[in-house]
Motif scaffolding. Sequence first.
Motif, PDB file in Angstrom:
ATOM      1  N   TRP A 215       3.814   2.696  -0.744  1.00 24.44           N
ATOM      2  CA  TRP A 215       2.490   2.140  -0.475  1.00 24.44           C
ATOM      3  C   TRP A 215       1.484   2.668  -1.496  1.00 24.44           C
ATOM      4  O   TRP A 215       1.620   3.784  -2.004  1.00 24.44           O
TER       5      TRP A 215
ATOM      6  N   ALA B 233       4.951   1.591   5.773  1.00 28.28           N
ATOM      7  CA  ALA B 233       5.994   2.004   4.831  1.00 28.28           C
ATOM      8  C   ALA B 233       7.100   2.787   5.537  1.00 28.28           C
ATOM      9  O   ALA B 233       8.293   2.596   5.256  1.00 28.28           O
TER      10      ALA B 233
ATOM     11  N   CYS C 100       9.429   0.600   7.201  1.00 29.59           N
ATOM     12  CA  CYS C 100      10.230  -0.210   6.281  1.00 29.59           C
ATOM     13  C   CYS C 100      11.354   0.568   5.602  1.00 29.59           C
ATOM     14  O   CYS C 100      12.111  -0.016   4.819  1.00 29.59           O
TER      15      CYS C 100
ATOM     16  N   LEU D 220       3.756  -1.924  -0.745  1.00 26.91           N
ATOM     17  CA  LEU D 220       2.617  -2.273   0.090  1.00 26.91           C
ATOM     18  C   LEU D 220       1.309  -1.887  -0.585  1.00 26.91           C
ATOM     19  O   LEU D 220       1.138  -0.743  -1.022  1.00 26.91           O
TER      20      LEU D 220
ATOM     21  N   LYS E  54       0.783   3.862   5.284  1.00 24.07           N
ATOM     22  CA  LYS E  54       1.846   4.856   5.413  1.00 24.07           C
ATOM     23  C   LYS E  54       2.736   4.560   6.613  1.00 24.07           C
ATOM     24  O   LYS E  54       3.967   4.659   6.535  1.00 24.07           O
TER      25      LYS E  54
ATOM     26  N   ALA F 110      10.664   1.987   0.666  1.00 21.63           N
ATOM     27  CA  ALA F 110       9.365   1.320   0.659  1.00 21.63           C
ATOM     28  C   ALA F 110       8.287   2.283   0.162  1.00 21.63           C
ATOM     29  O   ALA F 110       8.351   3.488   0.383  1.00 21.63           O
TER      30      ALA F 110
END
Length: 294
Positions: free
Chosen positions: A53, A44, A47, A32, A41, A51
């Motif tokens: 960011w 993420a 996810c 991201l 954050k 994941a």
Amino acid sequence: MAGKVVLITGASRGIGAAVARKLASEGATPALVGLEPDELKKVAEDCGPDAGWWEADVTDLESLRTAVEAIAERYGRIDVVMANAGIAAPGFTRSMDPAVWERVLDVDLYGVWRTVHLTLPHLLESKGYLLLVSSLAAVVHIPGLASYNVAKAGVEAMGNTLRAELKHLGVDVGVAHMTFVDTDMVRGVDEHPVFGRVRTGIPLASRVYPLDFAVDKFVQGIKKRSRVVHVPGWIGPMKIFRSLIPHLVELGARFNVPKADRAALADIEARGAAESSRASGAGGRADSEKATRR
């Protein structure tokens, strides 16, 4: 999508954040990129543990380069890039703040170009997929959104050109066109004292589609490596008649633009050009703050 690393710009909110969550639920690993670290954050975390960011500004080449290099180093590959970062600033060209007009192009058009420039070497290596987020605004040029219309038309042209340039190298290129979808940016436009009413008075632009509807179309397009993503589907057939559309827009503008033009000047007189034409929604405010600090 299992195991695919998907880099998404403009991933703090709206379409970018929602697509990231949906792809993560199907096994992809979102990377991201955006301006709001707290929001990134949160996305993420939604996810899953893989994941990541990165705070980066698509108008700052070195900031974006740092993020792309960090993503490639962490995951070892980039399989999909969704160049999604964008802002919209309502205003008539003759009266809106010139700095805001140019900022929209810097984010929405040149920001996409910078994203392509920096991620393409990784996509060439992975034989990946590049999705550029354009808009119905590339086809239907609504008065009061000139800078957005210009940027999104440029994104469409960029995608069409890249598709022909990259096909033989194994990279597929898609262009997404969507009408108004329920996001912070669209709600911000609707809250404008002048241009919210302009949008709702145009038949093709009066409906706002649910975010989930758009997300499903985007995710389906990414999974199929589609050349186009239309939200909704009627945008595709409309493109066939695009030479006629400016005439229809001009016809409708005779009835609503003169009044809106006077109202825009009055709003600028009351609030100032910068405030009247600033980028819409929470994401737009974040971009404005970033631009002010630079």
